[in-house]
Design an enzyme around this catalytic site. Sequence first.
Site, PDB file in Angstrom:
ATOM      1  N   GLU A   1       5.280   0.432   3.810  1.00 50.42           N
ATOM      2  CA  GLU A   1       4.208   0.549   5.052  1.00 50.42           C
ATOM      3  C   GLU A   1       4.113  -0.358   6.120  1.00 50.42           C
ATOM      4  OE1 GLU A   1       0.575   1.604   3.034  1.00 50.42           O
ATOM      5  OE2 GLU A   1       1.278   3.321   2.321  1.00 50.42           O
TER       6      GLU A   1
ATOM      7  N   GLU B   1       4.499   7.874  -2.077  1.00 54.25           N
ATOM      8  CA  GLU B   1       2.777   7.637  -2.460  1.00 54.25           C
ATOM      9  C   GLU B   1       2.151   8.788  -1.612  1.00 54.25           C
ATOM     10  OE1 GLU B   1       0.711   4.017  -1.049  1.00 54.25           O
ATOM     11  OE2 GLU B   1       2.386   2.734  -1.430  1.00 54.25           O
TER      12      GLU B   1
HETATM   13  N1  LIG Z   1      -5.460   3.771  12.609  1.00 56.77           N
HETATM   14  N2  LIG Z   1      -6.398   3.381  12.932  1.00 56.77           N
HETATM   15  N3  LIG Z   1      -7.472   2.791  11.907  1.00 56.77           N
HETATM   16  C1  LIG Z   1      -8.447   2.250  12.427  1.00 56.77           C
HETATM   17  C2  LIG Z   1      -9.258   1.228  11.252  1.00 56.77           C
HETATM   18  O1  LIG Z   1      -8.587   1.368  10.234  1.00 56.77           O
HETATM   19  C3  LIG Z   1      -9.310   0.553   9.199  1.00 56.77           C
HETATM   20  C4  LIG Z   1      -8.612   0.691   7.737  1.00 56.77           C
HETATM   21  O2  LIG Z   1      -7.381   1.356   8.077  1.00 56.77           O
HETATM   22  C5  LIG Z   1      -6.384   1.661   6.918  1.00 56.77           C
HETATM   23  C6  LIG Z   1      -5.439   2.693   7.100  1.00 56.77           C
HETATM   24  C7  LIG Z   1      -4.703   2.889   5.844  1.00 56.77           C
HETATM   25  C8  LIG Z   1      -4.928   2.095   4.638  1.00 56.77           C
HETATM   26  C9  LIG Z   1      -4.191   2.506   3.547  1.00 56.77           C
HETATM   27  C10 LIG Z   1      -4.367   2.159   2.101  1.00 56.77           C
HETATM   28  N4  LIG Z   1      -3.548   2.757   1.528  1.00 56.77           N
HETATM   29  C11 LIG Z   1      -3.176   2.870   0.172  1.00 56.77           C
HETATM   30  C12 LIG Z   1      -2.144   1.785  -0.268  1.00 56.77           C
HETATM   31  N5  LIG Z   1      -0.935   2.198   0.273  1.00 56.77           N
HETATM   32  C13 LIG Z   1      -0.024   1.242  -0.432  1.00 56.77           C
HETATM   33  C14 LIG Z   1      -0.674   1.167  -1.549  1.00 56.77           C
HETATM   34  O3  LIG Z   1      -0.741  -0.391  -1.913  1.00 56.77           O
HETATM   35  C15 LIG Z   1      -2.151   1.710  -1.789  1.00 56.77           C
HETATM   36  O4  LIG Z   1      -3.062   0.711  -2.006  1.00 56.77           O
HETATM   37  N6  LIG Z   1      -2.512   3.401   2.502  1.00 56.77           N
HETATM   38  N7  LIG Z   1      -3.002   3.308   3.867  1.00 56.77           N
HETATM   39  C16 LIG Z   1      -6.207   1.344   4.788  1.00 56.77           C
HETATM   40  C17 LIG Z   1      -6.969   1.275   5.633  1.00 56.77           C
END
Ligand SMILES: N=NNCCOCCOc1ccc(-c2cn(C[C@@H]3NC[C@@H](O)[C@H]3O)nn2)cc1
Length: 447
Positions: free
Chosen positions: A166, A353
Amino acid sequence: MTIIQFPKDMKWGTATASYQIEGAAKEGGRGISIWDTFSKTPGKVVNGDNGDVACDSYHRYEEDVEMMKDLGIDVYRFSVAWPRIFPDGTGKVNQEGLDYYHRLVDKLLANGIEPMCTLYHWDLPQALQDKGGWNNRETIDAFVEYATLMFNEFSGKINKWLTLNEPWCISFLSNYIGVHAPGNQDLQLATQISHHLLVAHGKSVQKFRELNIDGEIGFAPNTTWLEPFSNRQEDIDACNREIGWYIEWFMDPVFKGTYPSFMVDWFKKKGVELVIEDGDMEIISQPVDFLGINYYTGHIARYKENEGLLDWELVEMNYDRTDIGWPIFPDGLYNVLTRIKESYGDVPIYITENGSCYNDEPENGRVHDTGRISYLEQHLTALSRAIASGVNIKGYITWSLMDNFEWAEGYTMRFGIVHVNYRTLERTKKDSFYWYKQTIANNWFES
Ligand SMILES: N=NNCCOCCOc1ccc(-c2cn(C[C@@H]3NC[C@@H](O)[C@H]3O)nn2)cc1
């Protein structure tokens, strides 16, 4: 009832990551990571949770592999904690760290489970962060040194490698939005870091080829889908900017050797000047053997001038949501995969994932996580549609094998098909574990 059938050579798996499950943060010679620092910074993680103990998988990996054996998976995707191998990020190698991963990999192989190793899943050695972290091009060389050691050490045991997990989260979520470690909020910095990450990916792929390592290598971008609220071009363009921030920004350089001009122009309007050194794009676009795709959720959105970074706003359509608040949007997985195929051709893809957050607790020794089963059914149905439309899907790896440290949410959000009692560390197989076990055994399920 409909039978959703998968190709006979479909691989099934589960995924975890080092900082989220291992614990033993001060054992085995492990150095400090940026997540040790970040999680102990007041206000950064819910309840002040951290990865000191986590699921204690460092000590309990044999039990965990036995659960995977019972599940019947083909592949287990785990990540290596860079600070266990190079406690100072570079230089002196920690043999105890290598020994732990040999024990884990040997246990997997002894149980007929293929290891898929993610080299970087966010736990950067703090010593490197102290010298600028991913904003310092020297970290690229440190990553290649680490990757080289791992390739040579595990050649013949590990045949599937992922360089980065990611990169959007590593760069933008962690250095622009700022909710993940190290918690910067600077678009120029985040964008430059995204470039350095891609150079590190490309250089490590180059090294993998030079060493003639037997196996396959790729990387695992995370994706999202925004469906335009109307067919007005401004809505379509706004959704393409958000999707492009996750997909084209990271995949165009690898598969086409250039950044997507529509995103470069947009970032330039925001004052970003990307510094690209001679040869960087050739390094980044080293051919990969497969692509890992992470997908969780999607939204309906429309253009809104001067809203956020990319001028869009959500349109609430009352979709069902998981317990972390993410809409359940399985068509987004189909749309992401067909967009990738249209853009980059027949690249082999593993879903590295996909999963959901449901915080059900045990009742009489069972965990009735019906929401997670429904999420899996919906997303595997979307996956089967993508396969039927010609997307080259090689496998599906669900996030996650077990409940674990969910970054800024700490232990409050549970993504596992196995429940973990964080006080006793007892594992309890959820109903979704048994559903997934049957689906793997059949290679189909009834929807
Ligand atoms: N786009 N604008 N956002 C604006 C505001 O965002 C605030 C928060 O954003 C995000 C975006 C994406 C995630 C996320 C979490 N996971 C799960 C993990 N994947 C790898 C593995 O370790 C899992 O634990 N995948 N993605 C969290 C927070």
